[in-house]
Scaffold this motif. Structure first.
Motif, PDB file in Angstrom:
ATOM      1  N   LEU A   1       0.870  -1.186  -0.050  1.00  0.00           N
ATOM      2  CA  LEU A   1      -0.026  -0.005  -0.074  1.00  0.00           C
ATOM      3  C   LEU A   1       0.861   1.214  -0.007  1.00  0.00           C
ATOM      4  O   LEU A   1       1.890   1.340   0.651  1.00  0.00           O
ATOM      5  CB  LEU A   1      -1.013  -0.060   1.324  1.00  0.00           C
ATOM      6  CG  LEU A   1      -1.776  -1.371   1.232  1.00  0.00           C
ATOM      7  CD1 LEU A   1      -2.812  -1.119   2.693  1.00  0.00           C
ATOM      8  CD2 LEU A   1      -2.754  -1.254   0.150  1.00  0.00           C
ATOM      9  N   GLN A   2       0.227   2.330  -0.728  1.00  0.00           N
ATOM     10  CA  GLN A   2       0.967   3.538  -0.583  1.00  0.00           C
ATOM     11  C   GLN A   2       0.041   4.508  -0.136  1.00  0.00           C
ATOM     12  O   GLN A   2      -1.220   4.929  -0.900  1.00  0.00           O
ATOM     13  CB  GLN A   2       1.561   3.719  -2.227  1.00  0.00           C
ATOM     14  CG  GLN A   2       2.249   5.325  -2.238  1.00  0.00           C
ATOM     15  CD  GLN A   2       2.592   5.768  -3.730  1.00  0.00           C
ATOM     16  OE1 GLN A   2       2.721   4.696  -4.605  1.00  0.00           O
ATOM     17  NE2 GLN A   2       2.921   6.922  -3.882  1.00  0.00           N
ATOM     18  N   TYR A   3       0.334   5.415   0.611  1.00  0.00           N
ATOM     19  CA  TYR A   3      -0.270   6.644   0.969  1.00  0.00           C
ATOM     20  C   TYR A   3       0.220   7.967   0.207  1.00  0.00           C
ATOM     21  O   TYR A   3       1.238   7.938   0.475  1.00  0.00           O
ATOM     22  CB  TYR A   3      -0.122   6.724   2.507  1.00  0.00           C
ATOM     23  CG  TYR A   3      -0.823   5.502   3.479  1.00  0.00           C
ATOM     24  CD1 TYR A   3      -1.946   5.698   4.172  1.00  0.00           C
ATOM     25  CD2 TYR A   3      -0.110   4.325   3.323  1.00  0.00           C
ATOM     26  CE1 TYR A   3      -2.472   4.477   4.776  1.00  0.00           C
ATOM     27  CE2 TYR A   3      -0.562   3.190   4.143  1.00  0.00           C
ATOM     28  CZ  TYR A   3      -1.770   3.282   5.001  1.00  0.00           C
ATOM     29  OH  TYR A   3      -2.575   2.426   5.523  1.00  0.00           O
ATOM     30  N   GLU A   4      -0.649   8.580  -0.151  1.00  0.00           N
ATOM     31  CA  GLU A   4      -0.211   9.749  -1.279  1.00  0.00           C
ATOM     32  C   GLU A   4      -1.267  10.674  -0.748  1.00  0.00           C
ATOM     33  O   GLU A   4      -2.550  10.860  -1.042  1.00  0.00           O
ATOM     34  CB  GLU A   4      -0.557   9.231  -2.554  1.00  0.00           C
ATOM     35  CG  GLU A   4      -0.108  10.185  -3.618  1.00  0.00           C
ATOM     36  CD  GLU A   4      -0.205   9.944  -5.158  1.00  0.00           C
ATOM     37  OE1 GLU A   4      -0.457  10.575  -5.965  1.00  0.00           O
ATOM     38  OE2 GLU A   4      -0.151   8.658  -5.409  1.00  0.00           O
ATOM     39  N   VAL A   5      -0.593  11.853  -0.508  1.00  0.00           N
ATOM     40  CA  VAL A   5      -1.276  13.122  -0.379  1.00  0.00           C
ATOM     41  C   VAL A   5      -1.530  13.781  -1.520  1.00  0.00           C
ATOM     42  O   VAL A   5      -0.503  13.962  -2.277  1.00  0.00           O
ATOM     43  CB  VAL A   5      -0.601  14.301   0.496  1.00  0.00           C
ATOM     44  CG1 VAL A   5      -1.214  15.538   0.870  1.00  0.00           C
ATOM     45  CG2 VAL A   5      -0.533  13.534   2.029  1.00  0.00           C
ATOM     46  N   ILE A   6      -2.807  14.309  -1.981  1.00  0.00           N
ATOM     47  CA  ILE A   6      -3.071  14.833  -3.337  1.00  0.00           C
ATOM     48  C   ILE A   6      -3.675  16.163  -3.422  1.00  0.00           C
ATOM     49  O   ILE A   6      -4.164  16.352  -2.460  1.00  0.00           O
ATOM     50  CB  ILE A   6      -3.947  13.732  -4.174  1.00  0.00           C
ATOM     51  CG1 ILE A   6      -5.132  13.569  -3.581  1.00  0.00           C
ATOM     52  CG2 ILE A   6      -3.400  12.206  -4.391  1.00  0.00           C
ATOM     53  CD1 ILE A   6      -6.415  13.064  -4.298  1.00  0.00           C
ATOM     54  N   PRO A   7      -3.445  17.014  -4.267  1.00  0.00           N
ATOM     55  CA  PRO A   7      -3.986  18.184  -4.100  1.00  0.00           C
ATOM     56  C   PRO A   7      -5.412  18.031  -4.636  1.00  0.00           C
ATOM     57  O   PRO A   7      -5.860  17.147  -5.253  1.00  0.00           O
ATOM     58  CB  PRO A   7      -3.125  19.047  -5.532  1.00  0.00           C
ATOM     59  CG  PRO A   7      -2.562  17.593  -6.284  1.00  0.00           C
ATOM     60  CD  PRO A   7      -2.348  16.728  -5.418  1.00  0.00           C
ATOM     61  N   GLU A   8      -6.162  19.255  -4.197  1.00  0.00           N
ATOM     62  CA  GLU A   8      -7.769  19.129  -4.415  1.00  0.00           C
ATOM     63  C   GLU A   8      -7.807  19.219  -6.054  1.00  0.00           C
ATOM     64  O   GLU A   8      -9.003  18.561  -6.001  1.00  0.00           O
ATOM     65  CB  GLU A   8      -8.375  20.516  -3.812  1.00  0.00           C
ATOM     66  CG  GLU A   8      -7.669  21.651  -4.294  1.00  0.00           C
ATOM     67  CD  GLU A   8      -8.480  23.016  -3.549  1.00  0.00           C
ATOM     68  OE1 GLU A   8      -8.977  23.692  -4.144  1.00  0.00           O
ATOM     69  OE2 GLU A   8      -8.031  22.891  -2.495  1.00  0.00           O
ATOM     70  N   GLU A   9      -6.985  19.515  -6.690  1.00  0.00           N
ATOM     71  CA  GLU A   9      -7.508  19.248  -8.317  1.00  0.00           C
ATOM     72  C   GLU A   9      -7.641  17.900  -8.586  1.00  0.00           C
ATOM     73  O   GLU A   9      -7.902  17.716  -9.854  1.00  0.00           O
ATOM     74  CB  GLU A   9      -6.231  20.141  -9.118  1.00  0.00           C
ATOM     75  CG  GLU A   9      -6.152  21.444  -8.751  1.00  0.00           C
ATOM     76  CD  GLU A   9      -5.435  22.052  -7.441  1.00  0.00           C
ATOM     77  OE1 GLU A   9      -5.941  23.085  -7.031  1.00  0.00           O
ATOM     78  OE2 GLU A   9      -4.536  21.195  -6.944  1.00  0.00           O
TER      79      GLU A   9
END
Length: 184
Positions: free
Chosen positions: A3-11
């Motif tokens: 598993l990879q946890y990724e913070v993504i931009p709202e876009e």
């Protein structure tokens, strides 16, 4: 599991569309009070307006590398003006009980069936709370759980949230927690 946890931009919130819609169906399946209210709730009516109304947004997706990076979980947390929580749908809390202009809200949280009970929820929760703690001007954190979702209610209570009240005749339970006191 890889598993990879990724913070993504709202876009890139679109990557949460399917899971957000799945969350609404899940909540409807659990609800004993007015489940039909979920019929009009989806990514376009819940997540997008929330992102637009927020001052700050925090989105984390969890991808399963063993399944071609399928998004299997997400959390959406925001900082929003307290007035956002009084609208045509409901008044989510007594605005006079919040001293500061903005509140923190752990707004949406979903883990696909088959991935629960592996600590994903706790990790996403911790990431959200660490992000919220960065905002020294926010004292009050809220979570809104739908009726029938007893597992979510118990999870947030174990994490230090307390039940504040119910709204919409028990359709939603409002949980509240004060921000940790920051010491320099």
């Amino acid at each position: 599991m890889n598993l990879q946890y990724e913070v993504i931009p709202e876009e890139e919130a679109e990557s949460c569309r399917d899971l957000c819609n799945e969350l609404m169906l899940f909540q409807k399946s659990k609800a004993s009070i007015a489940p039909e209210r979920f019929d009009s709730m989806n990514f376009d009516t819940r997540m997008l307006p929330s992102i637009e109304n927020a001052v700050h947004n925090f989105l984390v997706v969890v991808k399963d590398h063993d399944r071609q990076d399928e998004v299997i979980a997400y959390v959406y947390t925001n900082i929003s003006p307290k007035e956002v929580y009084s609208n045509d749908f409901a008044t989510f809390f007594d605005l006079s009980t919040v001293q500061r202009e903005n509140v923190g809200c752990l707004s949406q949280f979903y883990i696909k069936e088959g991935y629960r009970q592996f600590g994903i929820g706790s990790r996403l929760y911790n990431m959200s709370m660490e992000w919220l703690a960065e905002f020294e001007d926010v004292e009050d954190y809220f979570v809104f759980t739908s009726n029938g979702n007893d597992d979510a209610l118990a999870f947030y209570q174990r994490k230090g949230f307390t039940i504040s009240h119910d709204i919409l005749d028990g359709f939603i339970t409002v949980l509240r927690r004060k921000a940790e006191i920051r010491r320099s």
